[in-house]
Design an enzyme around this catalytic site. Structure first.
Site, PDB file in Angstrom:
ATOM      1  N   ASP A   1       0.826  -1.132   0.114  1.00 25.43           N
ATOM      2  CA  ASP A   1       0.045  -0.014   0.043  1.00 25.43           C
ATOM      3  C   ASP A   1       0.785   1.368  -0.048  1.00 25.43           C
ATOM      4  OD1 ASP A   1       1.027  -0.087   2.464  1.00 25.43           O
ATOM      5  OD2 ASP A   1      -0.751  -0.300   3.681  1.00 25.43           O
TER       6      ASP A   1
ATOM      7  N   CYS B   1       4.629  -0.003   3.007  1.00 26.61           N
ATOM      8  CA  CYS B   1       5.261  -1.600   3.286  1.00 26.61           C
ATOM      9  C   CYS B   1       6.401  -1.643   4.197  1.00 26.61           C
ATOM     10  CB  CYS B   1       5.479  -2.547   2.087  1.00 26.61           C
ATOM     11  SG  CYS B   1       6.559  -1.936   0.973  1.00 26.61           S
TER      12      CYS B   1
ATOM     13  N   HIS C   1       9.007  -3.998  -2.932  1.00 32.05           N
ATOM     14  CA  HIS C   1       7.954  -4.401  -1.733  1.00 32.05           C
ATOM     15  C   HIS C   1       9.094  -4.977  -0.654  1.00 32.05           C
ATOM     16  CE1 HIS C   1       4.329  -5.330   0.558  1.00 32.05           C
ATOM     17  NE2 HIS C   1       4.989  -6.530   0.648  1.00 32.05           N
TER      18      HIS C   1
ATOM     19  N   HIS D   1       4.888  14.504 -10.511  1.00 32.75           N
ATOM     20  CA  HIS D   1       4.063  13.645 -10.476  1.00 32.75           C
ATOM     21  C   HIS D   1       4.808  12.345  -9.782  1.00 32.75           C
ATOM     22  CE1 HIS D   1       1.647  14.529 -14.380  1.00 32.75           C
ATOM     23  NE2 HIS D   1       1.551  15.593 -13.290  1.00 32.75           N
TER      24      HIS D   1
END
Length: 343
Positions: free
Chosen positions: A152, A155, A262, A337
């Protein structure tokens, strides 16, 4: 869990916190609050006919049956046929209560156990050997495993919280940890300069507070200092370990596993259901580093990693397709961005 940190349920500093750890508090952050000492890993060796061996994952809470299971797997001597001697002159341990903990036996970290086969007892089955121990012995050994946390964007923070809190999975901790890091960085603009952060100190603090940004080496380094522990990150693509706080003299170590995008926490699981998983290790426990590398190598062979130089991303703001972290970084610099998704 890690105890000495002040100000919040897991260590958010109070107002005016400088970001530095006072020398008087060094060594208190790695143990439980109060007078009870942390349950550290023991360094115990056993000497048998086949040589001397280092035993893994032992502490004062380890039960005798687990110790005997390890010895059986290493030496080929079944638990019922073992004689274990300790001390000088060596004296036999009482092995009658296999549920007793090592803390209640005359054993301590640094001891050498002498293991012999009791010839007065029935011999083990021929199938029981050093390299062919029965399944119940193999299962008796502690195992290093990963615990999955949500993917999300937070992590890293969830994983660090999990290991320093002794196995508490709480994704809701992320905003508080982000604020903690921002407060520490803002408190020392000289140390955390634009050259280090890649952006101004103020911009970084605004950036890290957002829930769509990822943590990495800078954040791990800050959390290592705050929690006064070594944070080891094992990379499944390169099968290497990056150790944050390695030279700081910390007595504790925690581990994360990283696949390119991750993070997950690592813990040592014990066969005894009454023994909780271990997430905080002694910084002298190099066996856990070997086990972590074995996990990473297995993941690499199964290609359970993301090549950050080749993976395909999409900017979730303008929908532009990108390849690898370099293009994503350039796009973020040019457009502002920073919300990307993997395709």
């Amino acid at each position: 869990m890690f105890g000495g940190a002040k100000g919040g349920h897991f260590g958010v500093p109070p107002a005016g916190y400088s970001g530095a750890v006072p020398q008087s508090e060094a060594g208190t952050k790695a143990g439980p609050a109060g007078g009870r000492p942390a349950d550290t890993m023991w360094r115990v060796r056993c000497k048998a006919k086949g040589g001397t061996h280092l035993l893994q994952g032992l502490s004062s809470r380890t039960r005798l049956r687990e110790l005997q299971g390890q010895i059986a797997a290493i030496t080929g001597i079944a638990p019922g046929s073992q004689r274990i001697l300790v001390g000088y002159p060596p004296e036999c341990l009482d092995l009658s209560d296999r549920d007793i903990t090592l803390g209640d036996l005359p054993i301590q970290s640094g001891d050498m156990l002498i293991v012999e086969e009791d010839q007065t007892r029935p011999k083990a089955s021929p199938a029981f050997s050093k390299y062919g121990a029965p399944s119940y012995v193999r299962e008796a050994l502690p195992v290093l495993t990963r615990t999955a946390v949500p993917a999300d964007n937070s992590c890293l923070f969830t994983s660090v919280y999990y290991v320093v809190e002794g196995g508490v999975l709480n994704p809701a901790c992320a905003p508080e940890m982000r604020r903690l890091i921002a407060q520490i960085v803002a408190s020392d603009p000289v140390l955390y300069s634009e050259a280090i952060l890649g952006k101004t100190n103020e911009d970084y603090c605004d950036w890290i507070r957002r829930d769509d940004t990822w943590g990495g080496a800078i954040e791990i380094s800050i959390l290592s200092k705050f929690y006064q522990c070594e944070i080891c990150v094992v990379d499944t693509q390169t099968v290497r370990i990056d150790r944050f706080g390695e030279d700081a003299g910390y007595t504790k170590r925690v581990l994360l596993i990283y696949d390119g995008i991750h993070y997950d926490p690592l813990q040592r699981n014990f066969p005894d259901p009454d023994t909780p998983p271990l997430t905080i290790f002694s910084s002298n426990d190099d066996i856990v580093l070997v086990q972590a590398l074995e996990l990473a190598d297995e993941a690499r062979r199964k290609r359970q990693f993301t090549d950050v130089n080749r993976f395909t991303l999409r900017c979730m703001i303008c929908q532009k397709g990108l390849t690898g972290q370099a293009e994503a970084r350039d796009h973020a610099r040019e457009t502002g961005h920073t919300n990307f998704g993997e395709v």
